[in-house]
Design an enzyme around this catalytic site. Structure first.
Site, PDB file in Angstrom:
ATOM      1  N   THR A  28       0.929  -1.266   0.073  1.00 34.37           N
ATOM      2  CA  THR A  28       0.334   0.054  -0.052  1.00 34.37           C
ATOM      3  C   THR A  28       1.016   1.369   0.133  1.00 34.37           C
ATOM      4  OG1 THR A  28      -1.785  -1.051   1.053  1.00 34.37           O
ATOM      5  CG2 THR A  28      -1.607   1.300   1.098  1.00 34.37           C
ATOM      6  N   LYS A 140       4.210  -8.349   3.195  1.00 37.87           N
ATOM      7  CA  LYS A 140       2.869  -8.578   3.093  1.00 37.87           C
ATOM      8  C   LYS A 140       2.399  -9.630   2.290  1.00 37.87           C
ATOM      9  CE  LYS A 140       1.591  -3.459   4.412  1.00 37.87           C
ATOM     10  NZ  LYS A 140       0.505  -2.440   4.025  1.00 37.87           N
ATOM     11  N   GLU A 172       2.204  -6.353  16.620  1.00 37.31           N
ATOM     12  CA  GLU A 172       1.716  -5.044  15.969  1.00 37.31           C
ATOM     13  C   GLU A 172       0.287  -4.872  16.144  1.00 37.31           C
ATOM     14  OE1 GLU A 172       2.691  -6.868  11.936  1.00 37.31           O
ATOM     15  OE2 GLU A 172       1.139  -8.088  12.162  1.00 37.31           O
TER      16      GLU A 172
END
Length: 269
Positions: A28, A140, A172
């Protein structure tokens, strides 16, 4: 707008392994004034993920051209970049002669309330745990079911949730990385060699702290470490830095260091 292998379309073959098995990686990337932010770091992590999965034959020159074309003319937007192993035959075997699938999607920038940055967010502890798989740690990959389950645990009254592994280590947030500032002033972020995502903004914050002559310690964190912290903040490429004002029935202040870091993000390359 969505581009699949350079073609403007929202169609994807049902035999694509990204759909069938989550066999791929993604990034992203923030877009500001037509330019992708921290692009080289994003592509470096993408390459790390592709190597870990053994996905080869990606045309990097073509991908860069597609990224430039997707970002052109966008004042402030988000680029989601997905690379899957491509279309495959039935079965788990990853051996295929077909090239990887490239998916680029540009969407509008999310308008989060300004208070999240200014006065902080409420943080909760999720019950969903992260499995440890060092081969998949750091980047990711397309299987985000753990994050989906964790995010389903809280509603709009809480803005983010912390997730742990099965040994109790804090890893996280559901969509972000965690930093704490200890009472002695040390800045610590969790060690992520077994699970979790090593965020691009996490890397940028660590580098920025060095510029401030502050060491960023990367080490395992337990729940008690977070609860006893002087301050907490969460980061990712879209939210930047969100201070935490409340966690585990405790209120937290926002020190000047967090404000300094927020200011640095306003001038991202």
């Amino acid at each position: 707008m969505i581009r699949v292998n350079g073609v403007v379309t929202d169609n994807l073959p049902v035999t694509d392994r990204g759909l069938l098995y989550g066999d791929g990686v993604w990034e992203t990337i923030g877009i500001q004034q037509g330019k992708p932010q921290l692009l080289e770091w994003h592509l470096e992590r993408l390459q790390t993920g592709l190597a870990a999965l053994g996905i080869q034959s990606l045309d990097w020159d073509t991908l860069r051209e597609e990224i430039r074309a997707a970002c052109a003319g966008e004042e402030r937007a988000i680029l989601k970049l997905i690379v899957t192993r491509g279309v495959g035959q039935r079965g788990y075997s990853p051996h295929t002669l077909l090239p990887p699938t490239r998916i680029l999607q540009v969407t509008s920038w999310p308008e989060y309330p300004a208070a999240y940055t200014a006065t902080g967010i409420r943080l909760t502890l999720c019950e969903t745990r992260l499995a440890q798989q060092p081969r998949l740690a750091g980047f990711k990959h397309l299987n985000r079911l753990e994050q989906v389950l964790a995010r389903a645990e809280f509603g709009s009254e809480v803005q983010e949730g912390l997730v742990r592994d099965y040994h109790g280590n804090i890893i996280e947030g559901t969509m972000s990385n965690l930093f704490i500032i200890r009472a002695d002033g040390a800045v610590v972020t969790p060690e992520l060699s077994q699970c979790g995502i090593a965020g691009i903004m996490r890397r940028y914050i660590a580098q920025t702290l060095e510029k401030f002559s502050i060491e960023c310690h990367i080490q395992p964190l337990a729940l008690v470490d977070v609860e006893q912290a002087q301050a907490i903040f969460m980061t990712n490429s879209l939210i930047g830095v969100w201070p935490v004002c409340e966690f585990s029935d405790k209120s937290y202040n926002i020190p000047s260091l967090i404000r300094d870091l927020q200011a640095e993000i306003l001038v991202l390359p």
